[in-house]
Design a protein around this motif. Structure first.
Motif, short mmCIF file in Angstrom:
data_model
loop_
_atom_site.label_atom_id
_atom_site.label_comp_id
_atom_site.label_asym_id
_atom_site.label_seq_id
_atom_site.Cartn_x
_atom_site.Cartn_y
_atom_site.Cartn_z
N GLY A 192 -9.58 18.38 -37.01
CA GLY A 192 -9.90 17.07 -36.59
C GLY A 192 -9.95 16.02 -37.73
N TRP A 193 -10.50 16.56 -38.74
CA TRP A 193 -10.79 15.60 -39.92
C TRP A 193 -9.51 15.09 -40.56
CZ3 TRP A 193 -14.76 13.31 -42.83
CH2 TRP A 193 -16.08 13.01 -41.99
N SER A 194 -8.57 15.95 -40.50
CA SER A 194 -7.31 15.73 -40.91
C SER A 194 -6.44 14.57 -40.34
CB SER A 194 -6.16 16.85 -41.04
OG SER A 194 -6.81 17.86 -41.74
N ILE A 195 -6.95 14.71 -38.75
CA ILE A 195 -6.35 13.64 -38.04
C ILE A 195 -7.00 12.32 -37.98
CG2 ILE A 195 -5.97 13.03 -35.41
CD1 ILE A 195 -5.50 16.20 -34.86
N GLY A 196 -8.35 12.54 -38.03
CA GLY A 196 -9.22 11.49 -38.26
C GLY A 196 -8.98 10.34 -39.55
N ILE A 197 -8.80 11.19 -40.73
CA ILE A 197 -8.48 10.60 -41.97
C ILE A 197 -7.12 9.77 -41.77
CG2 ILE A 197 -7.95 10.63 -44.48
CD1 ILE A 197 -11.04 10.95 -43.65
N GLY A 198 -6.18 10.50 -41.16
CA GLY A 198 -5.02 10.07 -40.81
C GLY A 198 -5.11 8.67 -40.05
N ARG A 199 -5.74 8.79 -38.96
CA ARG A 199 -6.00 7.36 -38.11
C ARG A 199 -6.57 6.42 -38.79
NH1 ARG A 199 -3.87 8.39 -33.33
NH2 ARG A 199 -4.05 10.52 -32.11
N LEU A 200 -7.21 6.55 -39.79
CA LEU A 200 -7.67 5.51 -40.60
C LEU A 200 -6.60 4.72 -41.09
CD1 LEU A 200 -10.90 6.99 -42.50
CD2 LEU A 200 -11.08 5.27 -40.70
N GLY A 201 -5.53 5.65 -41.80
CA GLY A 201 -4.49 4.79 -42.08
C GLY A 201 -3.72 4.42 -41.15
N GLY A 202 -3.70 4.68 -39.77
CA GLY A 202 -3.23 4.25 -38.82
C GLY A 202 -3.64 2.87 -38.39
N ILE A 203 -5.11 2.65 -38.66
CA ILE A 203 -5.56 1.32 -38.27
C ILE A 203 -5.42 0.35 -39.27
CG2 ILE A 203 -7.90 0.25 -38.31
CD1 ILE A 203 -9.14 3.03 -37.13
N ILE A 204 -5.30 0.64 -40.67
CA ILE A 204 -4.96 -0.09 -41.90
C ILE A 204 -3.33 -0.39 -41.83
CG2 ILE A 204 -4.81 -0.38 -44.30
CD1 ILE A 204 -7.40 1.37 -44.28
N GLY A 205 -2.49 0.39 -41.46
CA GLY A 205 -1.14 0.15 -41.50
C GLY A 205 -0.71 -1.04 -40.67
N PRO A 206 -0.97 -1.00 -39.38
CA PRO A 206 -0.18 -2.35 -38.62
C PRO A 206 -1.02 -3.51 -39.11
CG PRO A 206 -1.13 -0.27 -37.09
CD PRO A 206 -1.45 -0.14 -38.62
N ALA A 207 -2.29 -3.50 -39.58
CA ALA A 207 -2.91 -4.64 -39.82
C ALA A 207 -2.34 -5.35 -41.27
CB ALA A 207 -4.38 -4.29 -40.09
N VAL A 208 -1.99 -4.27 -42.23
CA VAL A 208 -1.31 -4.69 -43.23
C VAL A 208 -0.08 -5.51 -42.97
CG1 VAL A 208 -0.47 -4.18 -45.79
CG2 VAL A 208 -2.80 -3.38 -44.81
N GLY A 209 0.79 -4.81 -42.15
CA GLY A 209 2.15 -5.29 -41.96
C GLY A 209 1.90 -6.82 -41.22
N GLY A 210 1.03 -6.85 -40.25
CA GLY A 210 0.48 -8.10 -39.63
C GLY A 210 0.39 -9.07 -40.59
N VAL A 211 -0.13 -8.91 -41.70
CA VAL A 211 -0.55 -9.79 -42.75
C VAL A 211 0.93 -10.11 -43.57
CG1 VAL A 211 -1.74 -10.20 -45.11
CG2 VAL A 211 -2.93 -9.23 -43.19
N LEU A 212 1.68 -8.96 -43.77
CA LEU A 212 2.81 -9.41 -44.47
C LEU A 212 3.86 -10.01 -43.79
CD1 LEU A 212 3.12 -5.61 -46.07
CD2 LEU A 212 2.51 -7.53 -47.28
N ILE A 213 3.76 -9.81 -42.47
CA ILE A 213 4.90 -10.58 -41.79
C ILE A 213 4.33 -12.16 -41.48
CG2 ILE A 213 5.62 -10.85 -39.26
CD1 ILE A 213 5.34 -7.69 -39.20
N GLY A 214 2.95 -12.32 -41.45
CA GLY A 214 2.33 -13.44 -41.57
C GLY A 214 2.62 -14.24 -42.57
N MET A 215 2.89 -13.64 -43.91
CA MET A 215 3.11 -14.28 -45.09
C MET A 215 4.50 -14.73 -45.17
SD MET A 215 1.02 -11.79 -47.71
CE MET A 215 1.87 -12.02 -49.13
N GLY A 216 5.29 -14.34 -44.23
CA GLY A 216 6.69 -14.79 -44.02
C GLY A 216 7.56 -13.89 -44.76
N LEU A 217 7.11 -12.51 -44.89
CA LEU A 217 8.06 -11.55 -45.67
C LEU A 217 8.96 -11.15 -44.65
CD1 LEU A 217 5.58 -9.43 -47.92
CD2 LEU A 217 7.15 -11.17 -48.45
N SER A 218 10.29 -10.84 -44.95
CA SER A 218 11.18 -10.32 -44.02
C SER A 218 11.08 -8.91 -43.49
CB SER A 218 12.62 -10.72 -44.57
OG SER A 218 12.75 -9.52 -45.65
N MET A 219 11.65 -8.56 -42.34
CA MET A 219 11.64 -7.21 -42.07
C MET A 219 12.12 -6.43 -43.03
SD MET A 219 10.21 -7.08 -39.06
CE MET A 219 9.49 -8.80 -38.80
N VAL A 220 13.45 -6.55 -43.70
CA VAL A 220 13.75 -5.79 -44.71
C VAL A 220 12.85 -5.53 -45.87
CG1 VAL A 220 15.32 -5.59 -46.55
CG2 VAL A 220 16.11 -6.22 -44.24
#
Length: 432
Positions: free
Chosen positions: A378-406
């Motif tokens: 459970g704690w392994s999954i939970g810690i992983g999901r914290l990455g799952g919360i942060i990953g898309p958010a950082v991706g959104g910031v990077l895309i918003g900054m105009g960085l390409s998909m590549v």
């Protein structure tokens, strides 16, 4: 006569009781996949019906992820006290009630609340089924069976997507939540009457009437009954969560958490942005819709193949190769831009990233003892999901900054490769 659940299960062919346990755990993870993805399929219809902003829908998605994280961290550990079957029943009940009630939501606030509550059940369900599957399967093929059980998740995601494509346009998004809620409710009698509690749990945790219940399971497995329970393991001091960071478990736990955090960050970046990634990469909108389905189909084959190869070559090496190869494919994404092979690339990404990160669940199930196995998973999954919360958010910031998909793919290839390397160096002697 005393009996060791481990030796009994390792030395004998898999019985019907064990196969039934595996199948039911697989079905529960199918429901998990359906209940996670139903909001994604319904989101466009909800946005149109209520005139909801993308930001508000983002909060709805995040509420579900936070619920899953809390469920894995704080609800799943109770399975080490009340039993795996009881926690699976409780998780299914929470999921069924909250998902059905979601259909009655008339505004964004109850939608957020019900997504959080259903997330609690989803998070604890995944940890409990992984632990139970590991305790009912032979050592030689355990990694395959744990991975197979969790592969129900993308299967549920794909099937519910096919149903949603028919139901939502014809009957509205509310009907889809009602179908998902009823389907989850129908699982309750299946769990109650056909799922067996862990024999290892009865022998080691020794709850009330443990001997009688253990003998009932032994009889169904055509094994000699026992007169007494084995000596109860010395009770560990402190709460089970503290045990994860004590003695021999400290370093491998931290290594596992880092690998899962990084793998989850990449996985949720990909799953959150795949339709947009696909259109930006040159796929027509009609094919871009199928990118998510292709990703999940790849995931199913990746998870099962990873389980098979792990049984042959060891978990650490197999998972490490899966994650490193995924990073390499992401880093070379530019080669496929505008190509007709782009859907195949998304299938390969699903194959590699999901096969790899699900293998880390099998690592957790192997690494920790029965007394706090569900806590560890459970704690392994939970810690992983914290990455799952942060990953898309950082991706959104990077895309918003105009960085390409590549460029985004190149950036996320780094944590994926690092997760693979970290996995290869997990220092637990219990992991091959």
């Amino acid at each position: 006569m005393e009996v060791s659940a481990k030796s009994l299960i390792d030395q004998r062919p898999i019985s019907r009781l064990q196969y039934a346990t595996i199948v039911i755990c697989f079905l529960m993870n199918m429901l998990d996949g359906m209940d996670v993805m139903v909001i994604s399929y319904a989101a466009p219809a909800i946005a149109k019906s209520w005139s909801v902003s993308p930001e508000a829908l983002g909060i709805v998605f995040s509420a579900g992820l936070f619920g899953m994280t809390f469920g894995a961290l704080f609800l799943a550990p109770y399975a080490d006290h009340i039993g795996r079957k009881s926690m699976i029943l409780l998780s299914a009940a929470i999921m069924g009630i909250s998902i059905y009630l979601t259909s009655l939501s008339a505004s964004i606030i109850p939608l957020i609340a019900f997504r959080f509550i259903s997330g609690l059940g989803i998070g604890s369900m995944l940890a409990s089924t992984a632990a139970l599957a590991s305790e009912y399967t032979p050592n030689k093929t355990r990694d395959f069976w744990v991975s197979f059980v969790i592969s129900g998740y993308p299967v549920g995601a794909v099937l519910s997507g096919l149903v949603a494509a028919k139901v939502i346009p014809a009957s509205g998004w509310q009907t889809m939540f009602q179908i998902a809620g009823v389907a989850t409710f129908l699982a309750l009698p299946l769990i109650q009457f056909f799922l067996t509690e862990s024999l290892d749990f009865y022998l080691k945790s020794q709850p009330h009437l443990a001997l009688e219940k253990a003998n009932s399971i032994l009889a169904k497995m055509s094994h000699t009954l026992v007169d007494t329970l084995p000596n109860k393991p010395a009770k560990r001091t402190g709460i089970p969560i503290k045990s994860l960071l004590e003695d021999e478990y400290k370093l491998p736990t931290i290594q596992l958490w880092v690998a899962l955090f990084l793998a989850f960050a990449t996985l949720y970046f990909l799953t959150s942005w795949i339709p947009k990634l696909a259109t930006n990469a040159g796929l027509p909108i009609e094919l871009a819709i199928y990118a998510g389905t292709v990703f999940n189909v790849g995931a199913f084959f990746g998870i099962t193949m990873q389980g098979y190869f792990s049984s042959l070559f060891g978990l650490k090496k197999t998972i490490g190769i899966f994650l490193i190869m995924t990073g390499v494919v992401m880093a070379s994404f530019q080669l496929f831009m505008g190509s007709s092979t782009l859907l195949l690339v998304f299938a390969l990404l699903g194959f590699g990233i999901q096969g790899g990160f699900v293998g880390l669940y099998a690592v957790a199930a192997r690494m920790y003892p029965t007394e706090f196995r569900t806590t560890g998973v459970g704690w392994s999954i939970g810690i992983g999901r914290l990455g799952g919360i942060i990953g898309p958010a950082v991706g959104g910031v990077l895309i918003g900054m105009g960085l390409s998909m590549v460029t985004n793919f190149l950036i996320y290839a780094v944590p994926t490769i690092f997760a693979g390397i970290m996995t290869m160096y997990i220092s637990s002697k219990k992991i091959s």
